[in-house]
Write a protein that holds these residues in place. Structure first.
Motif, PDB file in Angstrom:
ATOM      1  N   ARG A 106       3.978 -13.498  -0.262  1.00 55.62           N
ATOM      2  CA  ARG A 106       4.739 -12.516  -0.836  1.00 55.62           C
ATOM      3  C   ARG A 106       4.465 -11.798  -1.958  1.00 55.62           C
ATOM      4  O   ARG A 106       3.731 -12.188  -3.038  1.00 55.62           O
ATOM      5  CB  ARG A 106       6.088 -13.362  -1.204  1.00 55.62           C
ATOM      6  N   ILE A 107       4.363 -10.415  -1.761  1.00 58.83           N
ATOM      7  CA  ILE A 107       4.231  -9.448  -2.984  1.00 58.83           C
ATOM      8  C   ILE A 107       5.429  -8.616  -3.301  1.00 58.83           C
ATOM      9  O   ILE A 107       6.372  -8.559  -2.582  1.00 58.83           O
ATOM     10  CB  ILE A 107       3.156  -8.357  -2.452  1.00 58.83           C
ATOM     11  N   PRO A 108       5.538  -8.260  -4.405  1.00 55.94           N
ATOM     12  CA  PRO A 108       6.787  -7.730  -4.991  1.00 55.94           C
ATOM     13  C   PRO A 108       6.929  -6.373  -4.402  1.00 55.94           C
ATOM     14  O   PRO A 108       5.919  -5.759  -4.340  1.00 55.94           O
ATOM     15  CB  PRO A 108       6.865  -7.912  -6.681  1.00 55.94           C
ATOM     16  N   SER A 109       8.169  -5.916  -4.261  1.00 52.61           N
ATOM     17  CA  SER A 109       8.339  -4.365  -3.885  1.00 52.61           C
ATOM     18  C   SER A 109       8.107  -3.456  -5.014  1.00 52.61           C
ATOM     19  O   SER A 109       8.561  -3.667  -6.312  1.00 52.61           O
ATOM     20  CB  SER A 109       9.959  -4.312  -3.433  1.00 52.61           C
ATOM     21  N   SER A 110       7.596  -2.519  -4.791  1.00 57.70           N
ATOM     22  CA  SER A 110       7.342  -1.527  -5.732  1.00 57.70           C
ATOM     23  C   SER A 110       6.713  -0.144  -5.278  1.00 57.70           C
ATOM     24  O   SER A 110       6.578   0.026  -3.948  1.00 57.70           O
ATOM     25  CB  SER A 110       6.025  -2.086  -6.604  1.00 57.70           C
ATOM     26  N   ALA A 155       2.360   0.148  -0.201  1.00 52.07           N
ATOM     27  CA  ALA A 155       1.368   0.425   0.710  1.00 52.07           C
ATOM     28  C   ALA A 155      -0.038   0.146   0.196  1.00 52.07           C
ATOM     29  O   ALA A 155      -0.929  -0.525   0.581  1.00 52.07           O
ATOM     30  CB  ALA A 155       1.406   1.745   1.108  1.00 52.07           C
ATOM     31  N   ALA A 156      -0.375   0.523  -1.440  1.00 53.22           N
ATOM     32  CA  ALA A 156      -1.540   0.204  -1.814  1.00 53.22           C
ATOM     33  C   ALA A 156      -1.619  -1.371  -2.128  1.00 53.22           C
ATOM     34  O   ALA A 156      -2.789  -2.067  -1.844  1.00 53.22           O
ATOM     35  CB  ALA A 156      -1.654   1.111  -3.117  1.00 53.22           C
ATOM     36  N   ASP A 157      -0.712  -1.755  -2.282  1.00 55.47           N
ATOM     37  CA  ASP A 157      -0.741  -3.378  -2.658  1.00 55.47           C
ATOM     38  C   ASP A 157      -0.715  -4.219  -1.667  1.00 55.47           C
ATOM     39  O   ASP A 157      -1.749  -5.273  -1.358  1.00 55.47           O
ATOM     40  CB  ASP A 157       0.767  -3.732  -3.456  1.00 55.47           C
ATOM     41  N   ALA A 158      -0.208  -3.892  -0.295  1.00 59.41           N
ATOM     42  CA  ALA A 158      -0.319  -4.443   1.074  1.00 59.41           C
ATOM     43  C   ALA A 158      -1.827  -4.302   1.514  1.00 59.41           C
ATOM     44  O   ALA A 158      -2.433  -5.235   1.864  1.00 59.41           O
ATOM     45  CB  ALA A 158       0.522  -3.889   2.021  1.00 59.41           C
ATOM     46  N   ALA A 159      -2.576  -3.030   1.112  1.00 62.84           N
ATOM     47  CA  ALA A 159      -3.762  -2.816   1.658  1.00 62.84           C
ATOM     48  C   ALA A 159      -4.773  -3.710   0.762  1.00 62.84           C
ATOM     49  O   ALA A 159      -5.641  -4.232   1.467  1.00 62.84           O
ATOM     50  CB  ALA A 159      -4.074  -1.395   1.563  1.00 62.84           C
TER      51      ALA A 159
END
Length: 56
Positions: free
Chosen positions: A26-30, A34-38
């Motif tokens: 899980r990553i936080p919404s920000s 898109a960059a965090d997911a990549a």
């Protein structure tokens, strides 16, 4: 298998309920999700990324 998703979002709830054999990352919404997911995928910390499209 490691599946990345946005923590606390609709996809997190579905994945938590349905996925039994993979690890959910899980990553936080920000604003830069898109960059965090990549980066999560690029770094090898997740094999795939799943998120709700917001359509429907």
């Amino acid at each position: 298998m490691k599946i990345g998703t946005i923590g606390g979002g609709p996809s997190d709830r579905v994945l938590t309920r349905e996925i039994k054999t993979a690890e959910i990352i899980r990553i936080p919404s920000s604003p830069k999700i898109a960059a965090d997911a990549a980066e999560l995928l690029r770094s090898g910390n997740a094999d795939v990324f799943g998120a709700a499209s917001g359509v429907g």
